[in-house]
Design an enzyme around this catalytic site. Structure first.
Site, PDB file in Angstrom:
ATOM      1  N   PRO A   1       1.138  -1.465   0.386  1.00 27.82           N
ATOM      2  CG  PRO A   1       0.302  -0.825   2.289  1.00 27.82           C
ATOM      3  CD  PRO A   1       0.792  -1.686   1.618  1.00 27.82           C
ATOM      4  CB  CYS A   2       2.929   2.848  -2.644  1.00 23.50           C
ATOM      5  SG  CYS A   2       4.381   1.163  -2.858  1.00 23.50           S
ATOM      6  CG  HIS A   3      -2.444   4.478  -0.791  1.00 23.74           C
ATOM      7  ND1 HIS A   3      -2.537   2.772  -1.367  1.00 23.74           N
ATOM      8  CD2 HIS A   3      -3.502   4.398  -0.176  1.00 23.74           C
ATOM      9  CE1 HIS A   3      -3.129   2.513  -0.560  1.00 23.74           C
ATOM     10  NE2 HIS A   3      -3.790   2.748   0.083  1.00 23.74           N
TER      11      HIS A   3
END
Length: 106
Positions: free
Chosen positions: A53-55
């Protein structure tokens, strides 16, 4: 470097839904607080389908990244807002409310 990236991705996978952490915090959690820029490279180069979940990773001020497709920071913001993350009037994530400090933070 791949081992470092994998450590970074493993930490990022632990960030709970609706929470964020910073590049610097991930660097600290992998044992080298000076690698925050490397964390940024890892996030921007994360392979599609890696379930990371890079966001949920922002800069030290709660600022967003331009690397999100298709609209850069607007896409980044939308992904976080969909998880209930709130922003301050200046457009940064409200880190006082949504910061995740590590695995023991819940």
């Amino acid at each position: 470097m791949n081992n470092t990236f994998e450590q970074i991705y493993n930490i990022a996978r632990q960030i709970p839904y609706g929470r964020v952490t910073t590049y610097g915090r991930i660097a600290f959690l992998i044992g080298n607080p000076r690698l925050s820029r490397v964390v940024g490279y890892a996030m921007s180069g994360c392979p599609d389908g890696a379930d990371v979940p890079c966001h949920r990773v922002v800069n030290r001020f709660g600022g967003l990244a331009d690397a999100f497709m298709p609209l850069g920071k607007e896409s980044h913001r939308l992904l976080l807002e969909m998880e209930g993350v709130a922003f301050t009037p200046d457009g940064n994530v409200d880190l006082e409310r949504f910061m995740w400090y590590g695995p023991h933070d819940g």
